[in-house]
Design a protein around this motif. Structure first.
Motif, PDB file in Angstrom:
ATOM      1  N   GLU A   1       6.885 -25.146   1.890  1.00 52.86           N
ATOM      2  CA  GLU A   1       6.880 -24.452   3.169  1.00 52.86           C
ATOM      3  C   GLU A   1       5.489 -23.920   3.460  1.00 52.86           C
ATOM      4  O   GLU A   1       4.713 -23.644   2.542  1.00 52.86           O
ATOM      5  N   MET A   2       5.198 -23.714   4.746  1.00 48.32           N
ATOM      6  CA  MET A   2       3.933 -23.108   5.147  1.00 48.32           C
ATOM      7  C   MET A   2       4.216 -21.888   6.017  1.00 48.32           C
ATOM      8  O   MET A   2       5.004 -21.964   6.969  1.00 48.32           O
ATOM      9  N   LEU A   3       3.574 -20.778   5.667  1.00 47.73           N
ATOM     10  CA  LEU A   3       3.597 -19.570   6.490  1.00 47.73           C
ATOM     11  C   LEU A   3       2.247 -19.443   7.164  1.00 47.73           C
ATOM     12  O   LEU A   3       1.215 -19.332   6.488  1.00 47.73           O
ATOM     13  N   ILE A   4       2.231 -19.460   8.495  1.00 49.39           N
ATOM     14  CA  ILE A   4       1.000 -19.403   9.272  1.00 49.39           C
ATOM     15  C   ILE A   4       0.940 -18.051   9.977  1.00 49.39           C
ATOM     16  O   ILE A   4       1.821 -17.721  10.778  1.00 49.39           O
ATOM     17  N   THR A   5      -0.107 -17.268   9.673  1.00 55.21           N
ATOM     18  CA  THR A   5      -0.253 -15.929  10.246  1.00 55.21           C
ATOM     19  C   THR A   5      -1.595 -15.831  10.949  1.00 55.21           C
ATOM     20  O   THR A   5      -2.623 -15.601  10.310  1.00 55.21           O
ATOM     21  N   PRO A   6      -1.650 -16.011  12.268  1.00 55.05           N
ATOM     22  CA  PRO A   6      -2.928 -15.908  12.981  1.00 55.05           C
ATOM     23  C   PRO A   6      -3.446 -14.474  13.015  1.00 55.05           C
ATOM     24  O   PRO A   6      -2.663 -13.523  13.076  1.00 55.05           O
ATOM     25  N   PHE A   7      -4.780 -14.325  12.973  1.00 57.35           N
ATOM     26  CA  PHE A   7      -5.375 -13.021  13.280  1.00 57.35           C
ATOM     27  C   PHE A   7      -6.335 -13.119  14.464  1.00 57.35           C
ATOM     28  O   PHE A   7      -6.772 -12.110  14.988  1.00 57.35           O
ATOM     29  N   GLU A   8      -6.630 -14.331  14.907  1.00 55.88           N
ATOM     30  CA  GLU A   8      -7.438 -14.537  16.109  1.00 55.88           C
ATOM     31  C   GLU A   8      -6.962 -15.805  16.800  1.00 55.88           C
ATOM     32  O   GLU A   8      -6.879 -16.859  16.180  1.00 55.88           O
ATOM     33  N   GLY A   9      -6.682 -15.715  18.090  1.00 57.37           N
ATOM     34  CA  GLY A   9      -6.300 -16.895  18.859  1.00 57.37           C
ATOM     35  C   GLY A   9      -4.834 -17.256  18.694  1.00 57.37           C
ATOM     36  O   GLY A   9      -4.307 -17.326  17.580  1.00 57.37           O
ATOM     37  N   ALA A  10      -4.157 -17.471  19.823  1.00 56.35           N
ATOM     38  CA  ALA A  10      -2.750 -17.871  19.809  1.00 56.35           C
ATOM     39  C   ALA A  10      -2.624 -19.387  19.663  1.00 56.35           C
ATOM     40  O   ALA A  10      -3.537 -20.146  20.001  1.00 56.35           O
ATOM     41  N   LEU A  11      -1.479 -19.823  19.163  1.00 58.92           N
ATOM     42  CA  LEU A  11      -1.223 -21.232  18.895  1.00 58.92           C
ATOM     43  C   LEU A  11       0.049 -21.686  19.606  1.00 58.92           C
ATOM     44  O   LEU A  11       1.006 -20.918  19.760  1.00 58.92           O
ATOM     45  N   LEU A  12       0.050 -22.933  20.022  1.00 60.76           N
ATOM     46  CA  LEU A  12       1.266 -23.628  20.414  1.00 60.76           C
ATOM     47  C   LEU A  12       1.537 -24.656  19.327  1.00 60.76           C
ATOM     48  O   LEU A  12       0.740 -25.576  19.136  1.00 60.76           O
ATOM     49  N   VAL A  13       2.620 -24.467  18.589  1.00 62.90           N
ATOM     50  CA  VAL A  13       2.954 -25.342  17.476  1.00 62.90           C
ATOM     51  C   VAL A  13       4.101 -26.246  17.911  1.00 62.90           C
ATOM     52  O   VAL A  13       5.215 -25.772  18.161  1.00 62.90           O
ATOM     53  N   ARG A  14       3.819 -27.537  18.021  1.00 64.30           N
ATOM     54  CA  ARG A  14       4.835 -28.525  18.409  1.00 64.30           C
ATOM     55  C   ARG A  14       5.410 -29.136  17.135  1.00 64.30           C
ATOM     56  O   ARG A  14       4.692 -29.731  16.341  1.00 64.30           O
ATOM     57  N   THR A  15       6.704 -28.995  16.927  1.00 65.01           N
ATOM     58  CA  THR A  15       7.360 -29.507  15.728  1.00 65.01           C
ATOM     59  C   THR A  15       8.415 -30.543  16.115  1.00 65.01           C
ATOM     60  O   THR A  15       8.732 -30.722  17.296  1.00 65.01           O
ATOM     61  N   GLU A  16       8.967 -31.193  15.108  1.00 65.86           N
ATOM     62  CA  GLU A  16      10.052 -32.143  15.373  1.00 65.86           C
ATOM     63  C   GLU A  16      11.259 -31.459  16.002  1.00 65.86           C
ATOM     64  O   GLU A  16      12.046 -32.102  16.697  1.00 65.86           O
ATOM     65  N   PHE A  17      11.414 -30.162  15.771  1.00 61.44           N
ATOM     66  CA  PHE A  17      12.578 -29.434  16.284  1.00 61.44           C
ATOM     67  C   PHE A  17      12.327 -28.781  17.639  1.00 61.44           C
ATOM     68  O   PHE A  17      13.270 -28.314  18.272  1.00 61.44           O
ATOM     69  N   GLY A  18      11.062 -28.697  18.057  1.00 55.74           N
ATOM     70  CA  GLY A  18      10.728 -28.036  19.302  1.00 55.74           C
ATOM     71  C   GLY A  18       9.439 -27.248  19.157  1.00 55.74           C
ATOM     72  O   GLY A  18       8.671 -27.450  18.201  1.00 55.74           O
ATOM     73  N   LEU A  19       9.195 -26.349  20.093  1.00 56.47           N
ATOM     74  CA  LEU A  19       7.899 -25.684  20.221  1.00 56.47           C
ATOM     75  C   LEU A  19       7.984 -24.207  19.844  1.00 56.47           C
ATOM     76  O   LEU A  19       8.987 -23.536  20.129  1.00 56.47           O
ATOM     77  N   LEU A  20       6.897 -23.707  19.226  1.00 53.86           N
ATOM     78  CA  LEU A  20       6.767 -22.301  18.878  1.00 53.86           C
ATOM     79  C   LEU A  20       5.472 -21.755  19.455  1.00 53.86           C
ATOM     80  O   LEU A  20       4.432 -22.403  19.370  1.00 53.86           O
TER      81      LEU A  20
END
Length: 451
Positions: free
Chosen positions: A160-179
């Motif tokens: 698993e990967m835990l992604i924690t931004p501290f600068e800049g927002a992300l749009l994460v497109r996955t096989e299940f949908g968008l975050l």
């Protein structure tokens, strides 16, 4: 809904997203009405001409409560690809060259990346422990990117990967949908799930933890009851959203510590409907319900655990993800900051947001601090003096910004690039020098010393 990253405005897309709620739930979602089969996960002819695919994130015969699986209904099976070949991982490393480090270690933030650096090429590995092939251990990274991933997807077969931004927002497109993942959030991408990261700002930076062990779960609450720490309802899972793109797309996979690559002739993010619980999540760390001391003493830092990867030994985690946000301090006649301590586990600290008064002993966003197994640590001398000399212990709101902790049962070994990094503070031990002696010597001892 059908999405194409080269036609839609990523920021508008991110800000308009809807979600499913609840950690560990058996969710279901369809982007096109009627795409999800009813009453049978493997119908003779799936609706809309889709292909059925099963995705196991845990062993098939594990207890029902440990099961991680999903059914997908996609435009083409993910099996439609050519052979994979090893590629250079750059600064995203496995642990083959990692070395044990007993000393307390600290790093300043990494420098700006070269133009055109995306999320994958911008990953930089500190270290970790264990063996992803044995499904045990974890690894710690940071990322710095100034470009979106284009016609590329990534997945991590190691964990698993835990992604924690501290600068800049992300749009994460996955096989299940968008975050939509912004500073202050953490995104959980399950083992093996393909995804692409698009930047919503000119620069994106953050921390990444890999969990090679058992899937992360919410910690047990014991005497705390049923409502405390991270609430399951605050975890958001994506609704189905697919890409119908027929052009070459590179698929990069981390597999047993190495990066591999193949090319699809279509986007593998083509899942039109799905149901299951092996799904991505995003969680706002400010939603965490802090539990602390209301009378005297100091609670263990385990009360900051958001998610945990358990082991076969009850109460011993392969990896804990912890978060510390603002809180009230009300303990009476007590040393309120963390006491000096030596833990059997190991702790990596990252800073997401500094408090209003500026950086603390933990540093600024992007910094990293490691206290390996049984390394003594705690306040620096000036903090100790300020605390013990406080005139009165009144209730006080402590705005410490936002910090995250990766706690693990084993020492983290450091990659060669982390050991030799120009950002490493080689004089880190100096911060714990200069404590004044407060215990008086006896006259006899003074006489002995004078001789």
């Amino acid at each position: 809904m059908s999405t194409r990253s080269d036609q839609a405005d990523p920021r508008k897309t991110a800000e308009s997203l809807e979600y499913l709620h609840g950690f560990g739930n058996l969710h279901s979602s369809e982007a096109v009405p009627g795409a999800l089969p009813a009453g049978n996960s493997t119908p003779h002819r799936p609706p809309l001409g889709l292909y059925t695919e099963r995705f196991h994130g845990a062993s098939m015969t594990e207890p029902r409560g440990n099961s991680r699986q999903a059914w997908m209904y996609r435009i083409r099976p993910s099996a439609q690809h050519g052979p994979f070949s090893r590629i250079d991982g750059g600064t995203f490393r496995g642990l083959a060259d990692a070395q044990t480090e007993m000393n307390r270690s600290s790093w300043n933030p990494q420098p700006d990346p070269k133009p055109g650096t995306d999320f994958v090429s911008g990953l930089w590995t500190f270290g970790g422990h264990g063996d992803p092939a044995e499904r045990t251990g974890m690894a710690v990274h940071v990322y710095a990117a100034n470009a979106s991933m284009k016609d590329t997807v990534f997945s991590n077969s190691d964990g698993e990967m835990l992604i924690t931004p501290f600068e800049g927002a992300l749009l994460v497109r996955t096989e299940f949908g968008l975050l939509h993942v912004k500073p202050g959030d953490v995104a959980l991408i399950p083992r093996g799930v393909r995804f692409r990261v698009e930047l919503l700002d000119a620069m994106a930076r953050g921390y990444v933890a890999e969990n090679f062990g058992r899937p992360l779960v919410l910690p047990e609450l014991g005497p705390l009851g049923s409502t405390a720490l991270a609430d399951p309802k605050d975890f958001r899972a994506p609704v189905a959203a697919y890409e119908d793109v027929e052009r070459p797309v590179q698929a990069i996979v981390k597999y047993c510590g190495e990066l591999w690559s193949s090319t699809y002739d279509h986007s593998p993010l083509d899942v039109v409907a799905w149901h299951g619980n092996h799904v991505p999540y995003v969680y706002d760390l400010h939603s965490f319900m802090t539990v602390g001391t209301l009378s005297h003493g100091h609670a263990d830092p385990s009360v900051y655990t958001v998610l945990t990867s358990p082991t076969d030994t009850p109460g011993v985690a392969n990896f804990d993800f912890c978060s510390v946000v603002g809180r009230w301090e009300v303990a009476m006649d007590s040393f309120r900051p963390p006491y000096y301590h030596r833990n059997i586990g190991s702790e990596f600290v990252g800073i997401v947001k500094t408090p209003p008064f500026g950086p603390t002993m933990f540093g600024e966003p992007g910094a990293g601090m490691l206290h390996n197994m049984l390394a003594p640590h705690g306040l620096w001398p000036e903090g100790d003096v300020a605390t013990t000399n406080a005139a009165a212990l009144e209730p006080e709101w402590i705005d410490i910004g936002l910090a995250i902790f990766y706690d693990s049962r084993l020492p983290l070994k450091l990659t060669r690039q982390a050991l030799e990094s120009p950002q490493r503070q080689h004089d880190f031990d100096k911060h714990w020098q200069g404590f004044e002696r407060r215990f008086p010597r006896s006259p006899l001892q003074e006489d002995i010393n004078a001789r």
